[in-house]
Design a protein around this motif. Structure first.
Motif, PDB file in Angstrom:
ATOM      1  N   ARG A 233      -1.607   0.119  -6.817  1.00 26.68           N
ATOM      2  CA  ARG A 233      -2.851  -0.540  -7.179  1.00 26.68           C
ATOM      3  C   ARG A 233      -3.668   0.381  -8.088  1.00 26.68           C
ATOM      4  NH1 ARG A 233      -1.328  -5.416  -5.653  1.00 26.68           N
ATOM      5  NH2 ARG A 233      -1.403  -5.813  -3.447  1.00 26.68           N
ATOM      6  N   PRO A 234      -4.351  -0.171  -9.070  1.00 22.46           N
ATOM      7  CA  PRO A 234      -5.205   0.671  -9.911  1.00 22.46           C
ATOM      8  C   PRO A 234      -6.431   1.142  -9.130  1.00 22.46           C
ATOM      9  CG  PRO A 234      -5.380  -1.652 -10.544  1.00 22.46           C
ATOM     10  CD  PRO A 234      -4.319  -1.556  -9.487  1.00 22.46           C
ATOM     11  N   LYS A 235      -7.004   2.252  -9.566  1.00 25.66           N
ATOM     12  CA  LYS A 235      -8.206   2.767  -8.905  1.00 25.66           C
ATOM     13  C   LYS A 235      -9.291   1.695  -8.951  1.00 25.66           C
ATOM     14  CE  LYS A 235      -7.772   7.703  -9.360  1.00 25.66           C
ATOM     15  NZ  LYS A 235      -7.880   8.280  -8.074  1.00 25.66           N
ATOM     16  N   GLY A 236      -9.988   1.551  -7.847  1.00 23.24           N
ATOM     17  CA  GLY A 236     -11.070   0.577  -7.769  1.00 23.24           C
ATOM     18  C   GLY A 236     -10.629  -0.829  -7.430  1.00 23.24           C
ATOM     19  N   SER A 237      -9.344  -1.048  -7.254  1.00 22.06           N
ATOM     20  CA  SER A 237      -8.844  -2.377  -6.932  1.00 22.06           C
ATOM     21  C   SER A 237      -9.299  -2.773  -5.531  1.00 22.06           C
ATOM     22  CB  SER A 237      -7.314  -2.387  -6.992  1.00 22.06           C
ATOM     23  OG  SER A 237      -6.826  -3.620  -6.514  1.00 22.06           O
ATOM     24  N   LEU A 238      -9.669  -4.022  -5.379  1.00 15.27           N
ATOM     25  CA  LEU A 238     -10.082  -4.523  -4.070  1.00 15.27           C
ATOM     26  C   LEU A 238      -8.906  -5.060  -3.260  1.00 15.27           C
ATOM     27  CD1 LEU A 238     -13.384  -6.332  -5.078  1.00 15.27           C
ATOM     28  CD2 LEU A 238     -13.101  -4.048  -4.116  1.00 15.27           C
ATOM     29  N   LEU A 239      -7.757  -5.117  -3.885  1.00 16.93           N
ATOM     30  CA  LEU A 239      -6.562  -5.576  -3.174  1.00 16.93           C
ATOM     31  C   LEU A 239      -6.068  -4.491  -2.223  1.00 16.93           C
ATOM     32  CD1 LEU A 239      -4.686  -7.205  -6.180  1.00 16.93           C
ATOM     33  CD2 LEU A 239      -5.918  -8.381  -4.361  1.00 16.93           C
ATOM     34  N   SER A 240      -5.470  -4.899  -1.136  1.00  9.58           N
ATOM     35  CA  SER A 240      -4.987  -3.929  -0.146  1.00  9.58           C
ATOM     36  C   SER A 240      -3.847  -3.093  -0.712  1.00  9.58           C
ATOM     37  CB  SER A 240      -4.527  -4.634   1.127  1.00  9.58           C
ATOM     38  OG  SER A 240      -3.399  -5.417   0.864  1.00  9.58           O
ATOM     39  N   ARG A 241      -3.751  -1.858  -0.250  1.00 13.04           N
ATOM     40  CA  ARG A 241      -2.707  -0.946  -0.706  1.00 13.04           C
ATOM     41  C   ARG A 241      -1.446  -1.053   0.143  1.00 13.04           C
ATOM     42  NH1 ARG A 241      -4.580   2.235  -4.653  1.00 13.04           N
ATOM     43  NH2 ARG A 241      -6.791   2.659  -4.747  1.00 13.04           N
ATOM     44  N   SER A 242      -1.559  -1.757   1.274  1.00  5.98           N
ATOM     45  CA  SER A 242      -0.379  -1.934   2.117  1.00  5.98           C
ATOM     46  C   SER A 242      -0.547  -3.159   3.005  1.00  5.98           C
ATOM     47  CB  SER A 242      -0.155  -0.687   2.985  1.00  5.98           C
ATOM     48  OG  SER A 242      -1.226  -0.528   3.886  1.00  5.98           O
ATOM     49  N   LYS A 243       0.593  -3.645   3.496  1.00  5.01           N
ATOM     50  CA  LYS A 243       0.617  -4.746   4.460  1.00  5.01           C
ATOM     51  C   LYS A 243       1.557  -4.342   5.583  1.00  5.01           C
ATOM     52  CE  LYS A 243      -0.229  -8.882   1.724  1.00  5.01           C
ATOM     53  NZ  LYS A 243       0.338 -10.146   1.257  1.00  5.01           N
ATOM     54  N   LYS A 244       1.188  -4.705   6.796  1.00  2.00           N
ATOM     55  CA  LYS A 244       2.002  -4.358   7.958  1.00  2.00           C
ATOM     56  C   LYS A 244       2.497  -5.632   8.628  1.00  2.00           C
ATOM     57  CE  LYS A 244       0.047  -1.426  10.797  1.00  2.00           C
ATOM     58  NZ  LYS A 244      -0.534  -0.714  11.943  1.00  2.00           N
ATOM     59  N   PHE A 245       3.780  -5.618   8.987  1.00  2.00           N
ATOM     60  CA  PHE A 245       4.402  -6.745   9.670  1.00  2.00           C
ATOM     61  C   PHE A 245       5.067  -6.230  10.944  1.00  2.00           C
ATOM     62  CE2 PHE A 245       4.388  -7.568   5.154  1.00  2.00           C
ATOM     63  CZ  PHE A 245       3.869  -8.854   5.073  1.00  2.00           C
ATOM     64  N   THR A 246       4.899  -6.960  12.030  1.00  6.27           N
ATOM     65  CA  THR A 246       5.480  -6.570  13.308  1.00  6.27           C
ATOM     66  C   THR A 246       6.523  -7.608  13.729  1.00  6.27           C
ATOM     67  OG1 THR A 246       3.392  -5.540  13.923  1.00  6.27           O
ATOM     68  CG2 THR A 246       4.937  -5.970  15.698  1.00  6.27           C
ATOM     69  N   PHE A 247       7.683  -7.114  14.120  1.00  4.30           N
ATOM     70  CA  PHE A 247       8.781  -7.970  14.561  1.00  4.30           C
ATOM     71  C   PHE A 247       9.136  -7.574  15.987  1.00  4.30           C
ATOM     72  CE2 PHE A 247       8.999  -7.537  10.022  1.00  4.30           C
ATOM     73  CZ  PHE A 247       9.291  -8.805   9.561  1.00  4.30           C
ATOM     74  N   ALA A 248       8.924  -8.485  16.932  1.00  2.00           N
ATOM     75  CA  ALA A 248       9.200  -8.193  18.341  1.00  2.00           C
ATOM     76  C   ALA A 248      10.698  -8.046  18.570  1.00  2.00           C
ATOM     77  CB  ALA A 248       8.656  -9.299  19.223  1.00  2.00           C
ATOM     78  N   HIS A 249      11.046  -7.126  19.469  1.00  2.00           N
ATOM     79  CA  HIS A 249      12.450  -6.980  19.869  1.00  2.00           C
ATOM     80  C   HIS A 249      12.796  -8.118  20.818  1.00  2.00           C
ATOM     81  CE1 HIS A 249      12.219  -2.351  19.284  1.00  2.00           C
ATOM     82  NE2 HIS A 249      12.404  -2.986  18.148  1.00  2.00           N
ATOM     83  N   PRO A 250      14.009  -8.637  20.736  1.00  2.00           N
ATOM     84  CA  PRO A 250      14.404  -9.675  21.691  1.00  2.00           C
ATOM     85  C   PRO A 250      14.515  -9.076  23.097  1.00  2.00           C
ATOM     86  CG  PRO A 250      16.254  -9.082  20.267  1.00  2.00           C
ATOM     87  CD  PRO A 250      15.063  -8.335  19.780  1.00  2.00           C
ATOM     88  N   ARG A 251      14.174  -9.867  24.083  1.00  2.00           N
ATOM     89  CA  ARG A 251      14.264  -9.389  25.471  1.00  2.00           C
ATOM     90  C   ARG A 251      15.716  -9.427  25.929  1.00  2.00           C
ATOM     91  NH1 ARG A 251       9.648  -8.334  28.186  1.00  2.00           N
ATOM     92  NH2 ARG A 251       7.804  -9.103  27.150  1.00  2.00           N
TER      93      ARG A 251
END
Length: 131
Positions: free
Chosen positions: A38-56
């Motif tokens: 992202r360019p400096k000053g950008s309002l967009l997020s620098r990362s996204k997090k995704f969680t995947f549950a383990h099967p039981r």
């Protein structure tokens, strides 16, 4: 049709801005974090997090903390597909020359320093607001 259908399903559309990703295991889930350029000053997020549950699994409790339990954990098929697409997106064409590698390490170090300093400043502000 997109070259990255799984990532698209996850809501990712700016493929050209993806710089890297990380994958870690927690006790009951896999966490995929995608980083963007992202360019400096950008309002967009620098990362996204995704969680995947383990099967039981129905495995006796005494075996769950052992080495064999780790090898039995399966990742989500969606996660495996997303990681395969991310590998294609972030594949490096060839090994970097030492000068480029040094520059990349310095860039990573500077980024880390910025993040740590930002967090320290945030904690100091929170402490100041406690008075």
């Amino acid at each position: 049709m997109s070259d990255y259908p799984t990532l698209e399903e996850m809501g990712i559309t700016s493929f050209e801005d993806i710089s890297k990703y990380s994958l870690r295991r927690q006790s009951d889930a896999d966490v995929l974090k995608i980083y963007y350029k992202r360019p400096k000053g950008s309002l967009l997020s620098r990362s996204k997090k995704f969680t995947f549950a383990h099967p039981r699994k129905s495995i006796p409790l005494q075996f769950r903390s052992g080495e064999k339990w780790d090898s039995l954990k399966d990742s989500s098929p969606r996660l495996q597909s997303a990681v395969a697409e991310l590998k294609k997106l972030t594949a490096e064409p060839a090994a970097l020359p030492p000068e480029d590698l040094k520059a990349r390490f310095l860039e990573d170090l500077n980024h880390l320093e910025t993040v740590v300093n930002s967090k320290i400043d945030e904690l100091r502000r929170q402490i100041e607001n406690m008075k």
